[in-house]
Design a protein around this motif. Structure first.
Motif, PDB file in Angstrom:
ATOM      1  N   ILE A  14       0.880  -1.164   0.000  1.00 13.70           N
ATOM      2  CA  ILE A  14       0.000   0.000   0.000  1.00 13.70           C
ATOM      3  C   ILE A  14       0.920   1.217   0.000  1.00 13.70           C
ATOM      4  O   ILE A  14       1.754   1.360   0.896  1.00 13.70           O
ATOM      5  CB  ILE A  14      -0.903   0.033   1.258  1.00 13.70           C
ATOM      6  CG1 ILE A  14      -1.607  -1.301   1.483  1.00 13.70           C
ATOM      7  CG2 ILE A  14      -1.873   1.199   1.186  1.00 13.70           C
ATOM      8  CD1 ILE A  14      -2.444  -1.782   0.341  1.00 13.70           C
ATOM      9  N   LYS A  19      -3.346   5.646  -1.120  1.00 19.63           N
ATOM     10  CA  LYS A  19      -3.384   4.207  -0.828  1.00 19.63           C
ATOM     11  C   LYS A  19      -3.492   3.345  -2.091  1.00 19.63           C
ATOM     12  O   LYS A  19      -4.272   2.410  -2.169  1.00 19.63           O
ATOM     13  CB  LYS A  19      -4.533   3.860   0.132  1.00 19.63           C
ATOM     14  CG  LYS A  19      -4.601   4.722   1.372  1.00 19.63           C
ATOM     15  CD  LYS A  19      -3.345   4.617   2.194  1.00 19.63           C
ATOM     16  CE  LYS A  19      -3.519   5.425   3.483  1.00 19.63           C
ATOM     17  NZ  LYS A  19      -2.283   5.879   4.030  1.00 19.63           N
ATOM     18  N   ILE A  21      -2.432   0.445  -4.553  1.00 19.18           N
ATOM     19  CA  ILE A  21      -1.996  -0.908  -4.203  1.00 19.18           C
ATOM     20  C   ILE A  21      -1.047  -1.401  -5.286  1.00 19.18           C
ATOM     21  O   ILE A  21      -1.420  -1.479  -6.453  1.00 19.18           O
ATOM     22  CB  ILE A  21      -3.203  -1.863  -4.073  1.00 19.18           C
ATOM     23  CG1 ILE A  21      -4.190  -1.339  -3.016  1.00 19.18           C
ATOM     24  CG2 ILE A  21      -2.729  -3.273  -3.733  1.00 19.18           C
ATOM     25  CD1 ILE A  21      -5.504  -2.092  -2.965  1.00 19.18           C
ATOM     26  N   VAL A  58      -7.183  -8.170  -5.067  1.00 19.00           N
ATOM     27  CA  VAL A  58      -6.847  -7.342  -3.914  1.00 19.00           C
ATOM     28  C   VAL A  58      -8.051  -6.504  -3.454  1.00 19.00           C
ATOM     29  O   VAL A  58      -7.894  -5.506  -2.753  1.00 19.00           O
ATOM     30  CB  VAL A  58      -5.627  -6.417  -4.205  1.00 19.00           C
ATOM     31  CG1 VAL A  58      -4.361  -7.243  -4.373  1.00 19.00           C
ATOM     32  CG2 VAL A  58      -5.869  -5.529  -5.410  1.00 19.00           C
ATOM     33  N   ILE A  61      -8.427  -5.927   0.319  1.00 23.85           N
ATOM     34  CA  ILE A  61      -7.469  -4.934   0.806  1.00 23.85           C
ATOM     35  C   ILE A  61      -7.951  -3.531   0.440  1.00 23.85           C
ATOM     36  O   ILE A  61      -7.900  -2.608   1.252  1.00 23.85           O
ATOM     37  CB  ILE A  61      -6.064  -5.210   0.242  1.00 23.85           C
ATOM     38  CG1 ILE A  61      -5.540  -6.544   0.783  1.00 23.85           C
ATOM     39  CG2 ILE A  61      -5.104  -4.067   0.565  1.00 23.85           C
ATOM     40  CD1 ILE A  61      -4.310  -7.055   0.099  1.00 23.85           C
ATOM     41  N   ILE A  64     -10.546  -2.069   2.671  1.00 24.10           N
ATOM     42  CA  ILE A  64     -10.032  -1.594   3.957  1.00 24.10           C
ATOM     43  C   ILE A  64      -9.421  -0.202   3.822  1.00 24.10           C
ATOM     44  O   ILE A  64      -9.705   0.687   4.620  1.00 24.10           O
ATOM     45  CB  ILE A  64      -8.981  -2.579   4.525  1.00 24.10           C
ATOM     46  CG1 ILE A  64      -9.645  -3.906   4.882  1.00 24.10           C
ATOM     47  CG2 ILE A  64      -8.253  -1.973   5.720  1.00 24.10           C
ATOM     48  CD1 ILE A  64      -8.677  -5.028   5.170  1.00 24.10           C
ATOM     49  N   TYR A  65      -8.587   0.002   2.811  1.00 23.39           N
ATOM     50  CA  TYR A  65      -7.811   1.236   2.699  1.00 23.39           C
ATOM     51  C   TYR A  65      -8.510   2.355   1.930  1.00 23.39           C
ATOM     52  O   TYR A  65      -8.249   3.530   2.186  1.00 23.39           O
ATOM     53  CB  TYR A  65      -6.447   0.949   2.054  1.00 23.39           C
ATOM     54  CG  TYR A  65      -5.524   0.249   2.991  1.00 23.39           C
ATOM     55  CD1 TYR A  65      -4.774   0.957   3.923  1.00 23.39           C
ATOM     56  CD2 TYR A  65      -5.401  -1.140   2.976  1.00 23.39           C
ATOM     57  CE1 TYR A  65      -3.925   0.312   4.806  1.00 23.39           C
ATOM     58  CE2 TYR A  65      -4.562  -1.789   3.854  1.00 23.39           C
ATOM     59  CZ  TYR A  65      -3.822  -1.063   4.763  1.00 23.39           C
ATOM     60  OH  TYR A  65      -2.988  -1.703   5.635  1.00 23.39           O
TER      61      TYR A  65
END
Length: 80
Positions: A14, A19, A21, A58, A61, A64-65
């Motif tokens: 990250i 953020k 990826i 992803v 992930i 979340i971010y």
């Protein structure tokens, strides 16, 4: 002697204010169970690119971010 090629998603990072990826893949050439060659490829999944996050596995992930606040700020930064 048998040769096979294998692709592994070996690193996820990250990075940056928004953020993004980064996904690194390792391509391996395997001969009789031993890696005889390897190379790397990296791709970036930009903030808010849900389709690419799914494609590169992803999405969890990203969920979340990539908050609504982060996505809004990133979109605003593109307009400037």
């Amino acid at each position: 002697m048998s040769l096979t090629k294998k692709r592994i998603q070996d690193k996820i990072e990250i990075v940056g204010e928004f953020k993004h990826i980064q996904v690194r893949y390792q391509d391996q050439i395997i001969e009789d169970g031993k890696v005889i060659s390897q190379s790397y490829e990296r791709t970036v999944v930009d903030c808010g690119d849900e389709a690419k996050a799914i494609e590169h596995d992803v999405k969890a992930i990203a969920d979340i971010y990539w908050t609504d606040e982060i996505k809004t700020a990133y979109t605003a930064s593109l307009v400037v």
